[in-house]
Design a protein around this motif. Structure first.
Motif, PDB file in Angstrom:
ATOM      1  N   THR A 134      13.767  22.718 -47.938  1.00  0.00           N
ATOM      2  CA  THR A 134      12.471  23.068 -47.359  1.00  0.00           C
ATOM      3  C   THR A 134      11.874  24.249 -48.107  1.00  0.00           C
ATOM      4  O   THR A 134      12.556  25.234 -48.382  1.00  0.00           O
ATOM      5  N   VAL A 135      10.589  24.143 -48.416  1.00  0.00           N
ATOM      6  CA  VAL A 135       9.822  25.246 -49.000  1.00  0.00           C
ATOM      7  C   VAL A 135       8.519  25.345 -48.227  1.00  0.00           C
ATOM      8  O   VAL A 135       7.721  24.405 -48.234  1.00  0.00           O
ATOM      9  N   ALA A 136       8.303  26.456 -47.547  1.00  0.00           N
ATOM     10  CA  ALA A 136       7.082  26.657 -46.758  1.00  0.00           C
ATOM     11  C   ALA A 136       6.325  27.845 -47.331  1.00  0.00           C
ATOM     12  O   ALA A 136       6.860  28.951 -47.410  1.00  0.00           O
ATOM     13  N   VAL A 137       5.070  27.619 -47.720  1.00  0.00           N
ATOM     14  CA  VAL A 137       4.256  28.652 -48.354  1.00  0.00           C
ATOM     15  C   VAL A 137       2.982  28.849 -47.538  1.00  0.00           C
ATOM     16  O   VAL A 137       2.331  27.874 -47.138  1.00  0.00           O
ATOM     17  N   ALA A 138       2.623  30.096 -47.299  1.00  0.00           N
ATOM     18  CA  ALA A 138       1.405  30.406 -46.549  1.00  0.00           C
ATOM     19  C   ALA A 138       0.907  31.782 -46.985  1.00  0.00           C
ATOM     20  O   ALA A 138       1.542  32.481 -47.779  1.00  0.00           O
ATOM     21  N   ALA A 139      -0.247  32.163 -46.455  1.00  0.00           N
ATOM     22  CA  ALA A 139      -0.851  33.436 -46.844  1.00  0.00           C
ATOM     23  C   ALA A 139       0.002  34.618 -46.445  1.00  0.00           C
ATOM     24  O   ALA A 139       0.005  35.655 -47.119  1.00  0.00           O
ATOM     25  N   THR A 140       0.719  34.502 -45.338  1.00  0.00           N
ATOM     26  CA  THR A 140       1.603  35.580 -44.883  1.00  0.00           C
ATOM     27  C   THR A 140       2.987  35.023 -44.594  1.00  0.00           C
ATOM     28  O   THR A 140       3.153  33.812 -44.361  1.00  0.00           O
ATOM     29  N   GLY A 141       3.965  35.903 -44.572  1.00  0.00           N
ATOM     30  CA  GLY A 141       5.316  35.481 -44.269  1.00  0.00           C
ATOM     31  C   GLY A 141       5.448  34.903 -42.871  1.00  0.00           C
ATOM     32  O   GLY A 141       6.181  33.938 -42.653  1.00  0.00           O
ATOM     33  N   GLU A 142       4.726  35.473 -41.912  1.00  0.00           N
ATOM     34  CA  GLU A 142       4.797  34.987 -40.533  1.00  0.00           C
ATOM     35  C   GLU A 142       4.211  33.593 -40.413  1.00  0.00           C
ATOM     36  O   GLU A 142       4.757  32.729 -39.712  1.00  0.00           O
ATOM     37  N   GLN A 143       3.099  33.342 -41.114  1.00  0.00           N
ATOM     38  CA  GLN A 143       2.519  32.000 -41.077  1.00  0.00           C
ATOM     39  C   GLN A 143       3.476  30.981 -41.687  1.00  0.00           C
ATOM     40  O   GLN A 143       3.619  29.862 -41.182  1.00  0.00           O
TER      41      GLN A 143
ATOM     42  N   GLU B  96      15.684  19.845 -61.315  1.00  0.00           N
ATOM     43  CA  GLU B  96      14.503  19.433 -60.550  1.00  0.00           C
ATOM     44  C   GLU B  96      14.667  19.925 -59.120  1.00  0.00           C
ATOM     45  O   GLU B  96      15.794  20.193 -58.678  1.00  0.00           O
ATOM     46  N   PHE B  97      13.556  20.037 -58.398  1.00  0.00           N
ATOM     47  CA  PHE B  97      13.607  20.432 -56.986  1.00  0.00           C
ATOM     48  C   PHE B  97      12.822  19.418 -56.164  1.00  0.00           C
ATOM     49  O   PHE B  97      11.663  19.102 -56.475  1.00  0.00           O
ATOM     50  N   LEU B  98      13.456  18.915 -55.105  1.00  0.00           N
ATOM     51  CA  LEU B  98      12.842  17.957 -54.191  1.00  0.00           C
ATOM     52  C   LEU B  98      12.483  18.680 -52.896  1.00  0.00           C
ATOM     53  O   LEU B  98      13.370  19.114 -52.161  1.00  0.00           O
ATOM     54  N   VAL B  99      11.210  18.807 -52.618  1.00  0.00           N
ATOM     55  CA  VAL B  99      10.736  19.546 -51.453  1.00  0.00           C
ATOM     56  C   VAL B  99      10.701  18.610 -50.252  1.00  0.00           C
ATOM     57  O   VAL B  99      10.093  17.534 -50.304  1.00  0.00           O
ATOM     58  N   THR B 100      11.334  19.028 -49.160  1.00  0.00           N
ATOM     59  CA  THR B 100      11.494  18.156 -47.988  1.00  0.00           C
ATOM     60  C   THR B 100      10.778  18.693 -46.746  1.00  0.00           C
ATOM     61  O   THR B 100      11.094  18.294 -45.632  1.00  0.00           O
ATOM     62  N   THR B 101       9.811  19.573 -46.935  1.00  0.00           N
ATOM     63  CA  THR B 101       9.161  20.254 -45.820  1.00  0.00           C
ATOM     64  C   THR B 101       8.393  19.290 -44.927  1.00  0.00           C
ATOM     65  O   THR B 101       7.699  18.394 -45.405  1.00  0.00           O
ATOM     66  N   SER B 102       8.489  19.509 -43.623  1.00  0.00           N
ATOM     67  CA  SER B 102       7.616  18.835 -42.664  1.00  0.00           C
ATOM     68  C   SER B 102       7.259  19.826 -41.571  1.00  0.00           C
ATOM     69  O   SER B 102       8.027  20.737 -41.268  1.00  0.00           O
ATOM     70  N   THR B 103       6.076  19.671 -41.005  1.00  0.00           N
ATOM     71  CA  THR B 103       5.646  20.506 -39.893  1.00  0.00           C
ATOM     72  C   THR B 103       4.627  19.731 -39.079  1.00  0.00           C
ATOM     73  O   THR B 103       4.175  18.649 -39.490  1.00  0.00           O
ATOM     74  N   TYR B 104       4.257  20.271 -37.922  1.00  0.00           N
ATOM     75  CA  TYR B 104       3.381  19.536 -37.012  1.00  0.00           C
ATOM     76  C   TYR B 104       1.975  19.362 -37.584  1.00  0.00           C
ATOM     77  O   TYR B 104       1.424  18.260 -37.596  1.00  0.00           O
TER      78      TYR B 104
END
Length: 333
Positions: free
Chosen positions: A226-235, A308-316
C-alpha cells in the motif's frame, strides 16, 4: 528525488473493492475505468485479483475482468494478481491466458497464486480442499508445460491457443513461494504481510537460488504494498482507514465487508480486539506527503534491490484514491 524512483516501474493491483451502498457490478465497472486512468498516469501494469464469496470484493473471475481491462486500454500491460491455481485445472488456465495473449499480444501477465477458498464452504463449492495448495509446485510445472509443449501427463492433448505463446508469468508469494519462483525460474511478486524482515530474507533466498528458465533469464522481484499519498500526513493516514477497518472486522467477525467512509469508521466504538486489529492493519504502510513517500520508497527499493513496485492501495473515496495515485505518478516521471 533520485533516479531510483524514476527508473523503477510502478504498477497497480485493483481488487474491485465494493463500497457501502454500492453493488458489486459497479465495482467491476469502476475497475475498468480505473485502468484507463492508470494507463493515462503512466503506470506499467494493471492487475486484477481472484476472490470467491467475499462481500467486500467483486473480482471473482480475473481472466474475464482482465479481458475487459485490456479491451478498454491500449498500452498498459494487463494481468492477474493473481489466478489462484489450486482452484483450477492448469489446462483451463492455460487456455484462458492463451486466448488473452492471442487477443492482446505482448500485453498479458499471468500472475499465479496458491490460495484456496477462504472458508470450508467456499472450498467445497470450488471442489478443492486446503490440500490442493500442497500440489502448487506440480501445478505450476504442468501449466507452463501447456505453453511450451513439454507437458507429458496428457499425451496428444494440447492447450490451444496457448501452446507456443508466451504471456509473462509471475509467482505471487508471501514466504516459501519465493523458493518455488526461484526453482521454476519465474519473476517473483512479494509483499510484507509477514513483516519487512521476512520479506527481504525471502527475496535474498530467491536471488541466491534462482535458476534461469525460458521464462526469465535472471531474477525479477516485484514488491507489493500500500502507498497512500496526500497533501498532509494526516490525510494520507485517513486513506488507510477503510481497508484497515475491513481487515480488522474480518479478523474479528469472520466476514470481509465493503469499504466504509472514514467518518463512519472514526465514529465507531471499537471493542478491544477490534481496536487492536485495526491498529495492526493501519501499521507498516508507506503513506504521507509526496516528499515523505518519495523518501520511504527510495529507501525500501534500495534495501530490497527490487525491480518493480506493485501498488495495492484501496480506500472508500475513489476521487481521493485517484489523487493518491496521481501524486505518486508525479514522483515517478
Amino acid at each position: 528525488m533520485t533516479s531510483l524512483l524514476r527508473d523503477t516501474p510502478f504498477s497497480v493491483l485493483d481488487r474491485s473493492r465494493t463500497r457501502e451502498g454500492e453493488d458489486p457490478p459497479r465495482a467491476l465497472r469502476e475497475t475498468v475505468g480505473f485502468a484507463r486512468q492508470a494507463e493515462a498516469l503512466g503506470y506499467h501494469r494493471f492487475w486484477v485479483s481472484e476472490h470467491h464469496s467475499v462481500p467486500g470484493v467483486a473480482g471473482s473471475a480475473p481472466t474475464v475482468l482482465a479481458a475487459a481491462v485490456a479491451s478498454a486500454t491500449s498500452r498498459i500491460r494487463v494481468g492477474t494478481g493473481g489466478v489462484m491455481l489450486p482452484n483450477h485445472r492448469p489446462l483451463v488456465v492455460a487456455e484462458q491466458f492463451g486466448v488473452l495473449e492471442s487477443l492482446f499480444p505482448g500485453r498479458i501477465d499471468m500472475g499465479l497464486g496458491r490460495s484456496v477458498g477462504f472458508t470450508g464452504g467456499v472450498r467445497k463449492a470450488l471442489g478443492h480442499g486446503k490440500e490442493a495448495a500442497e500440489g502448487f509446485d506440480e501445478q505450476i510445472g504442468e501449466l507452463l508445460g501447456w505453453f511450451d509443449g513439454t507437458q507429458r501427463a496428457y499425451p496428444q492433448v494440447h492447450a490451444w491457443p496457448a501452446e507456443g505463446l508466451r504471456p509473462a508469468p509471475f509467482l505471487l508469494a508471501t514466504g516459501s513461494g519465493a523458493d518455488l519462483a526461484a526453482a521454476h525460474g519465474l519473476p517473483l511478486v512479494i509483499g510484507g504481510i509477514r513483516g519487512e524482515d521476512a520479506m527481504l530474507r525471502a527475496v535474498d533466498r530467491y536471488h541466491a537460488a534462482f535458476r534461469p528458465s525460458p521464462w526469465a533469464a535472471a531474477p525479477y522481484v516485484v514488491l507489493s504494498g500500500t502507498v497512500a499519498v496526500a497533501a498532509t500526513g494526516e490525510q494520507a493516514r485517513r486513506l488507510l482507514a477503510p481497508e484497515a477497518w475491513a481487515t480488522a472486522y474480518s479478523r474479528t467477525h469472520g466476514v470481509f465487508p465493503a469499504l466504509a467512509p472514514y467518518a463512519s469508521i472514526a465514529a465507531t466504538a471499537m471493542a478491544g480486539a477490534e481496536r487492536d486489529r485495526f491498529e495492526e492493519a493501519m501499521a507498516g504502510h508507506i503513506h504521507g506527503t509526496p516528499q515523505d513517500v518519495a523518501k520511504s520508497l527510495e529507501s525500501l527499493l534500495s534495501r530490497s534491490a527490487a525491480d518493480e513496485f506493485l501498488v495495492t492501495t484501496s480506500t472508500y473515496d475513489r476521487a481521493e484514491l485517484l489523487e493518491s495515485y496521481r501524486l505518486l505518478a508525479d514522483l515517478l516521471h
